[in-house]
Design an enzyme around this catalytic site. Structure first.
Site, PDB file in Angstrom:
ATOM      1  N   HIS A   1     -15.146   5.245   2.847  1.00 39.74           N
ATOM      2  CA  HIS A   1     -16.570   4.935   2.687  1.00 39.74           C
ATOM      3  C   HIS A   1     -16.959   4.844   1.213  1.00 39.74           C
ATOM      4  CE1 HIS A   1     -20.964   5.759   2.647  1.00 39.74           C
ATOM      5  NE2 HIS A   1     -20.946   5.044   3.742  1.00 39.74           N
TER       6      HIS A   1
ATOM      7  N   HIS B   1      -2.905  20.101   5.884  1.00 39.78           N
ATOM      8  CA  HIS B   1      -3.775  19.008   5.440  1.00 39.78           C
ATOM      9  C   HIS B   1      -3.059  17.661   5.598  1.00 39.78           C
ATOM     10  CE1 HIS B   1      -6.195  22.212   3.660  1.00 39.78           C
ATOM     11  NE2 HIS B   1      -5.086  22.659   3.096  1.00 39.78           N
TER      12      HIS B   1
ATOM     13  N   HIS C   1      12.254   1.608   6.287  1.00 40.50           N
ATOM     14  CA  HIS C   1      12.050   0.194   5.977  1.00 40.50           C
ATOM     15  C   HIS C   1      12.539  -0.662   7.141  1.00 40.50           C
ATOM     16  CE1 HIS C   1      11.745  -3.490   3.769  1.00 40.50           C
ATOM     17  NE2 HIS C   1      11.585  -2.901   2.598  1.00 40.50           N
TER      18      HIS C   1
ATOM     19  N   CYS D   1       0.805  -1.226   0.000  1.00 45.00           N
ATOM     20  CA  CYS D   1       0.000   0.000   0.000  1.00 45.00           C
ATOM     21  C   CYS D   1       0.836   1.273   0.000  1.00 45.00           C
ATOM     22  CB  CYS D   1      -0.938  -0.002   1.212  1.00 45.00           C
ATOM     23  SG  CYS D   1      -2.106  -1.373   1.210  1.00 45.00           S
TER      24      CYS D   1
ATOM     25  N   HIS E   1      -3.327   6.919   4.224  1.00 45.76           N
ATOM     26  CA  HIS E   1      -3.805   5.694   3.595  1.00 45.76           C
ATOM     27  C   HIS E   1      -5.092   5.201   4.256  1.00 45.76           C
ATOM     28  CE1 HIS E   1      -4.039   1.689   2.089  1.00 45.76           C
ATOM     29  NE2 HIS E   1      -3.673   1.121   3.219  1.00 45.76           N
TER      30      HIS E   1
ATOM     31  N   ASN F   1     -10.570   0.566   0.503  1.00 46.11           N
ATOM     32  CA  ASN F   1      -9.112   0.516   0.553  1.00 46.11           C
ATOM     33  C   ASN F   1      -8.605   0.137  -0.838  1.00 46.11           C
ATOM     34  OD1 ASN F   1      -6.414   0.000   0.912  1.00 46.11           O
ATOM     35  ND2 ASN F   1      -6.662  -1.477   2.569  1.00 46.11           N
TER      36      ASN F   1
END
Length: 468
Positions: A376, A343, A247, A168, A347, A380
């Protein structure tokens, strides 16, 4: 006096030299977004509440407890019933996907969104110098990047990169790759294409840690047009200020908390460990340690350090007066991210992910609204979800010149990547994936259709559910 004049002249020469060096070399290393296009599949690919029930019923390996677990996961997810799935699942062929299904899913996105973005900005495919494609769970030969080069007849000397297995967080990694090329080559256009392949990755077993992904992921995609051309600066929407990649793959537990593998019966699926939130929090903390000094004003950093120091002194004093075991202070020192960021674009991994980040960064419901509404409406959508969230902010006319947007994403490995964008102009007019429904968001009451229809299932007999 002559010495002062020499110092003054030397200083002027030094400043002029560095300005000239920046003008010749470094001005071409800036990375701008000219535009981006999120993919909206056709309505016949929409996944309704009733259709979710149908899909659950198809998996004959699920028992009562697994059905309850899955329904509860969908009920608690925050996902609505206007999200999209791939055609092979819509048609009931998820357990026997073909290579054609996987290519078809990508083709619909490629041929729609890439063409729209290039046409909107009057750029031909032959003008693209760098192409970065990110799709984690589908790596055909030739690559998807080659597929795009072939379809749009791009130049022979194009630099094409194909990334897989990034999860993702793939879109920010793709931006990082494009940025690296733009830093070393002048006057270039880069195209970043990010999506996920749902078609061949349906899990047909009953391992709880693997069936969860079936109910969370939805179809989507995004194409981003980047450039370092100074002549395009006034047309740019955003400027990349900072990008940080962390990572934790060297840690065995982090590496294995989000991994594709086979279950005990040899069925391939995507394993999500129950310890995943813990590893995500650690990775986020390490990312912010690097990012925070770059993005927050000095006054906020000084204030935070003073609060930390005073708190430590108070604890030490209390320890000497009252003895050991006095515990920790009721309120921990908190960094105010709003002093440097207007802002927050995060994810949409699920309601729990959004809540967790909001709690850690002490964000308001106004800050979390774009991510909640995106979850909504579109679900995802893996690596491209960040850009649907950004599109919501743009459609709501929140983005003004000089504002700064922080993007945060997580991915298998385990990784946490973040970047900061500066808004280059007032984005009061837009034509994006949200425009046909933005007037309906946020609703006064965010009704979860799964709660209304199936929220009772984990307290009832599964036989009643199957007869609905």
């Amino acid at each position: 006096m002559e010495f002062l004049v020499l110092v003054y002249l030397f200083s002027c020469f030094y400043l002029f030299f560095h300005f000239l060096r920046w003008f010749i070399v470094y001005r071409h290393q800036e990375c701008y977004i000219l535009g981006y296009e999120c993919f909206k599949p056709s309505d016949d690919r929409m996944v309704s509440t009733e259709f979710c029930r149908e899909i659950l019923m198809r998996n004959k390996s699920l028992g009562l407890n697994e059905y309850k677990f899955l329904v509860k996961a969908v009920v608690d997810s925050g996902i609505g019933e206007q999200t999209y799935g791939p055609r092979n699942i819509i048609m009931g062929r998820e357990q026997n996907p073909s290579l054609k299904d996987s290519h078809s899913e990508m083709d619909e996105f490629f041929q729609d969104s890439v063409q729209k973005l290039l046409s909107k900005h009057r750029i031909s495919p032959g003008e693209i110098d760098v192409l970065v494609v990110n799709v984690s769970l589908f790596a055909p030969v030739p690559s998807l990047a080659s597929k795009l080069v072939n379809h749009y007849k791009m130049r022979d000397d194009i630099k094409a990169y194909n990334l897989s297995g990034m999860g993702c967080s793939g879109s920010l990694i793709s931006v990082s790759v494009a940025q690296s090329v733009l830093k070393h080559e002048k006057e270039r256009y880069a195209l970043v294409v990010t999506s996920e392949s749902i078609s061949p990755n349906w899990y047909s077993g009953n391992d709880r840690s693997m069936i969860l992904s079936n109910s969370l992921f939805r179809s989507g995609g995004c194409v981003i047009l980047l450039t370092n051309k100074m002549a395009q600066r006034k047309r740019a929407m955003f400027k990349l200020k900072h990008l940080v990649r962390i990572h934790h793959g060297a840690r065995d537990e982090s590496y294995g908390c989000c991994i594709q593998k086979e279950d005990s019966k040899g069925r391939v699926g995507f394993h999500l460990s129950k310890d995943l939130p813990k590893h995500a929090a650690r990775c986020l903390a390490d990312n912010l340690k690097v990012l925070v000094p770059m993005i927050l004003p000095i006054r906020e950093l000084v204030r935070y350090m003073l609060v930390v120091t005073l708190t430590a002194i108070k604890l030490k004093t209390r320890h000497h007066i009252m003895g050991a075991g006095t515990g920790h202070p009721s309120k921990k020192p908190v960094i105010n991210f709003k002093t440097g960021v207007q802002h927050f674009c995060m994810h949409t991994g699920g309601k729990a992910v959004i809540d967790g980040i909001g709690e850690n960064l002490k964000l308001t419901e106004f800050d979390l609204e774009p991510a909640r509404m995106t979850l909504h409406r579109f679900g995802n959508t893996s690596a491209c979800s960040l850009w649907y969230v950004l599109g919501y902010m743009e459609a709501k006319k929140r983005l003004k010149k000089g504002d700064r947007v922080l993007m945060l994403s997580f991915g298998a490995g385990f990784q946490c990547n973040s970047c900061l964008w500066e808004v280059m102009k007032d984005l009061d007019e837009c034509d994006n994936v949200w425009m046909d429904c933005i007037k309906d968001y946020p609703p006064k009451t965010l009704v979860n259709p799964f709660v209304e229809k199936f929220g009772w299932i984990h307290n009832e007999d599964i036989n009643t559910f199957t007869k609905l």
